[in-house]
Design an enzyme around this catalytic site. Structure first.
Site, PDB file in Angstrom:
ATOM      1  N   ALA A   7       0.806  -1.100  -0.058  1.00 53.74           N
ATOM      2  CA  ALA A   7       0.009  -0.146  -0.024  1.00 53.74           C
ATOM      3  C   ALA A   7       0.990   1.283   0.024  1.00 53.74           C
ATOM      4  CB  ALA A   7      -0.839   0.148   1.086  1.00 53.74           C
ATOM      5  N   CYS A   8       0.428   2.212   0.768  1.00 51.39           N
ATOM      6  CA  CYS A   8       0.897   3.826   0.552  1.00 51.39           C
ATOM      7  C   CYS A   8       0.646   4.231  -0.737  1.00 51.39           C
ATOM      8  CB  CYS A   8       2.597   3.811   0.882  1.00 51.39           C
ATOM      9  SG  CYS A   8       2.915   3.546   2.652  1.00 51.39           S
ATOM     10  N   SER A   9       0.611   5.766  -0.970  1.00 55.10           N
ATOM     11  CA  SER A   9       0.255   6.276  -2.138  1.00 55.10           C
ATOM     12  C   SER A   9       0.810   7.379  -2.283  1.00 55.10           C
ATOM     13  CB  SER A   9      -1.148   6.725  -2.124  1.00 55.10           C
ATOM     14  OG  SER A   9      -1.686   7.511  -1.069  1.00 55.10           O
TER      15      SER A   9
END
Length: 372
Positions: free
Chosen positions: A15-17
């Site tokens: 994840a993480c953006s």
């Protein structure tokens, strides 16, 4: 009798953006579109960290270092005491021309916001420090403060730029600091966090910054220990309890102190594998073998996609086998980097070009004036 199926813990590591936008003509724009784009990747985070870096936001103080401080005491009084102690230290080393609490919404759902202040200052070098460059003097101030001061952390220290971050979804952080109302920048980066190995706290949110270099990161640096030990030999202190911190310091060491071109820095952080080096011509083989030998401890192991912001440019880079996504695009003088193409098209439906950078190959966008 059938055996019971045992549920194993599955760690979320994809994840993480990350998002970046830059106007190559240097025209400034507010954060509304960037906040909208990063919010579109809401599901990639879990509300435990968000932040932004903005370039060109302090034209009236462009010749001064802009220090953003967070004072993390458990009570307001302890925060005020930490602030007073830091200011005594700061005033010994710098001439402060202006300081103020960073504006924010008084009513917020964010958890445990610290006291956040900014100072605009110029170095006041004396004695042994007189021979240092201004940038090196500032770096030493940041390292000393973050490793020694009680409840005081410098999380932004560049000229005419600033970082804004905290515990929350990135759109909440943007609203908390009113970025779409108070600031205009020619370049923005943004991050939505999904912590995997470290705690969620305001100082551990992205971006990580030193001088004008800021880094937002999706992934995991499994070589953190080796990277950290190497950087400590050059005076960098990792105090913010997140692996991404080493990327910011490695970028400062290689790009500013050693003045290595970004194309070569990329081959230090994400080098070709040895089997690929063996197939190169003799000139390339010698170069990449030397880089692996000299800078081996700075190889960033593990999956990552990063956006590096600096005065006048944005840089996108992934690990050498591209285990984390990044998309680049242009529209007129606008340049974009994002974890997902959909977030770019949300704010710029028509694009002139869009592409997926190769693993380990940097994408570098610079201001037109800088290129000239």
């Amino acid at each position: 009798m059938p055996r019971n199926r045992r549920e194993l813990y599955n760690k979320e590591i994809c994840a993480c953006s990350i998002f970046g936008a830059m106007n190559r003509d240097g025209e400034r724009f507010n954060a509304a579109g960037v906040m909208k784009a990063i919010a579109n990747m809401h599901v990639r985070g879990n509300g435990l960290g968000g932040g932004f870096a903005a370039y060109g936001i302090y034209p009236q103080y462009r010749d001064y270092y802009a220090f953003h401080l967070m004072f993390n005491g458990k009570t307001l009084q302890s925060q005020i005491s930490a602030k007073a102690e830091f200011e005594q230290y700061l005033n010994q080393r710098f001439d402060v021309v202006h300081d103020e609490e960073i504006p924010h919404r008084p009513q917020t759902q964010l958890r445990d916001p610290p006291l956040i202040w900014r100072y605009f200052a110029s170095p006041k070098k004396m004695g042994e420090d007189a021979s240092l460059s201004d940038d090196e003097y500032v770096v030493r101030t940041v390292m000393q403060t973050n490793s020694r001061a009680e409840d005081a952390y410098i999380f932004s220290s560049g000229m005419n730029m600033g970082c804004f971050k905290g515990v929350g979804y990135p759109e909440e952080i943007g609203e908390y600091f009113m970025l779409d109302q108070l600031y205009s920048a020619y370049a923005w980066t943004a991050h939505g966090r999904f912590p995997t190995n470290t705690q969620a706290w305001w100082g551990g949110a992205h971006p990580f910054s030193l001088l004008d270099t800021s880094v937002v990161h999706n992934g995991e640096i499994s070589s953190y220990g080796t990277n950290r030990w190497y950087l400590e030999m050059y005076g960098y202190a990792c105090t913010l309890q997140t692996d991404t911190e080493v990327i910011a310091y490695a970028a400062d060491l290689l790009l500013r102190r050693q003045r290595i071109p970004m194309e070569i820095v990329a081959k230090i952080l994400a080098p070709p594998i040895w089997n690929a080096i063996d197939t190169m011509n003799e000139k390339e083989k010698k170069l990449f073998t030397t880089l692996r030998m000299v800078y081996g401890p700075l190889l960033m192991n593990g999956p990552f996609a990063i956006i590096i912001g600096q005065t006048g440019r944005l840089i996108g880079l992934t690990d050498r086998i591209r285990l984390r996504p990044i998309t680049a695009a242009t529209r007129g003088e606008m340049f974009y980097l994002s974890s997902e193409e959909a977030s770019i098209r949300l704010i710029s439906p028509e694009l002139d070009s869009v592409w997926t950078p190769s693993g380990g190959e940097p994408v570098i966008c610079e201001l037109n004036s800088r290129r000239v």
